[in-house]
Design a protein around this motif. Structure first.
Motif, mmCIF file in Angstrom:
data_model
loop_
_atom_site.group_PDB
_atom_site.id
_atom_site.type_symbol
_atom_site.label_atom_id
_atom_site.label_comp_id
_atom_site.label_asym_id
_atom_site.label_seq_id
_atom_site.Cartn_x
_atom_site.Cartn_y
_atom_site.Cartn_z
ATOM 1 N N VAL A 60 -111.924 42.827 -12.943
ATOM 2 C CA VAL A 60 -113.273 42.662 -12.394
ATOM 3 C C VAL A 60 -113.632 41.180 -12.375
ATOM 4 O O VAL A 60 -114.155 40.672 -11.382
ATOM 5 C CB VAL A 60 -114.318 43.482 -13.198
ATOM 6 C CG1 VAL A 60 -115.731 43.115 -12.799
ATOM 7 C CG2 VAL A 60 -114.075 44.976 -13.004
ATOM 8 N N HIS A 61 -113.339 40.474 -13.467
ATOM 9 C CA HIS A 61 -113.641 39.041 -13.542
ATOM 10 C C HIS A 61 -112.915 38.277 -12.437
ATOM 11 O O HIS A 61 -113.515 37.483 -11.713
ATOM 12 C CB HIS A 61 -113.260 38.487 -14.917
ATOM 13 C CG HIS A 61 -113.561 37.036 -15.067
ATOM 14 N ND1 HIS A 61 -112.643 36.059 -14.718
ATOM 15 C CD2 HIS A 61 -114.661 36.388 -15.502
ATOM 16 C CE1 HIS A 61 -113.176 34.878 -14.935
ATOM 17 N NE2 HIS A 61 -114.399 35.046 -15.416
ATOM 18 N N ALA A 62 -111.623 38.517 -12.312
ATOM 19 C CA ALA A 62 -110.828 37.811 -11.304
ATOM 20 C C ALA A 62 -111.320 38.122 -9.891
ATOM 21 O O ALA A 62 -111.474 37.220 -9.064
ATOM 22 C CB ALA A 62 -109.356 38.171 -11.452
ATOM 23 N N ALA A 63 -111.564 39.397 -9.629
ATOM 24 C CA ALA A 63 -112.007 39.788 -8.288
ATOM 25 C C ALA A 63 -113.351 39.156 -7.953
ATOM 26 O O ALA A 63 -113.542 38.611 -6.863
ATOM 27 C CB ALA A 63 -112.100 41.313 -8.187
ATOM 28 N N ARG A 64 -114.275 39.206 -8.873
ATOM 29 C CA ARG A 64 -115.617 38.655 -8.640
ATOM 30 C C ARG A 64 -115.587 37.149 -8.408
ATOM 31 O O ARG A 64 -116.190 36.647 -7.471
ATOM 32 C CB ARG A 64 -116.539 38.974 -9.826
ATOM 33 C CG ARG A 64 -117.074 40.387 -9.825
ATOM 34 C CD ARG A 64 -118.292 40.426 -8.969
ATOM 35 N NE ARG A 64 -118.836 41.763 -8.831
ATOM 36 C CZ ARG A 64 -120.055 41.977 -8.402
ATOM 37 N NH1 ARG A 64 -120.860 40.993 -8.114
ATOM 38 N NH2 ARG A 64 -120.494 43.210 -8.229
ATOM 39 N N THR A 65 -114.904 36.426 -9.267
ATOM 40 C CA THR A 65 -114.925 34.966 -9.142
ATOM 41 C C THR A 65 -114.114 34.493 -7.929
ATOM 42 O O THR A 65 -114.580 33.654 -7.164
ATOM 43 C CB THR A 65 -114.410 34.279 -10.426
ATOM 44 O OG1 THR A 65 -113.120 34.785 -10.750
ATOM 45 C CG2 THR A 65 -115.351 34.501 -11.578
ATOM 46 N N LYS A 66 -112.943 35.046 -7.723
ATOM 47 C CA LYS A 66 -112.107 34.607 -6.606
ATOM 48 C C LYS A 66 -112.710 34.992 -5.263
ATOM 49 O O LYS A 66 -112.655 34.215 -4.310
ATOM 50 C CB LYS A 66 -110.694 35.161 -6.743
ATOM 51 C CG LYS A 66 -109.927 34.477 -7.857
ATOM 52 C CD LYS A 66 -108.547 35.029 -8.026
ATOM 53 C CE LYS A 66 -107.861 34.304 -9.176
ATOM 54 N NZ LYS A 66 -106.738 34.991 -9.713
#
Length: 115
Positions: A60-66
């Motif tokens: 979730v973190h990676a998807a949101r920030t990227k």
């Protein structure tokens, strides 16, 4: 309407288009050539479910920030630049998944507090 309010409306609309849910609350502060935006209540029910596991939280973190860093400059640059009357140079973004708080720092070419 305060300039920050209009900026927040653009951010809410963009996030809703990207993720299917906009933030519940947004607070933006303009400092020199930066718009610093704190977003509360960002995650969808599916993301909250995924984030219960460590691997899901990382995803979730990676998807949101990227996604934010990749898509904003391409799809929403013009709208932000037109509203702020300045070219967007950089966007920095992060989210604290556990607390559902995100931050974005928009760096513009000109001093946006003087306009």
């Amino acid at each position: 309407m305060r300039r920050e309010t209009g900026f927040n409306e653009i951010i809410r609309k963009v996030r809703k288009e990207l993720f299917g849910k906009g933030p519940e609350r947004i607070h933006t502060t303009f400092v020199d050539n930066m718009a610093i935006t704190i977003l509360y209540g960002n995650l969808t029910p599916s993301e909250k479910f995924l984030a219960q596991e460590a691997s899901g939280k990382e995803m979730v973190h990676a998807a949101r920030t990227k996604m934010v860093q990749k898509i904003y400059p391409v799809q929403f640059n013009k709208e932000l630049e037109d509203y702020m009357d300045s070219r967007l140079l950089h966007l920095f973004s992060d989210i604290k998944v556990e607390e559902d708080i995100a931050i974005s720092v928009f760096v513009f070419e000109d001093n946006i507090t003087a306009k």
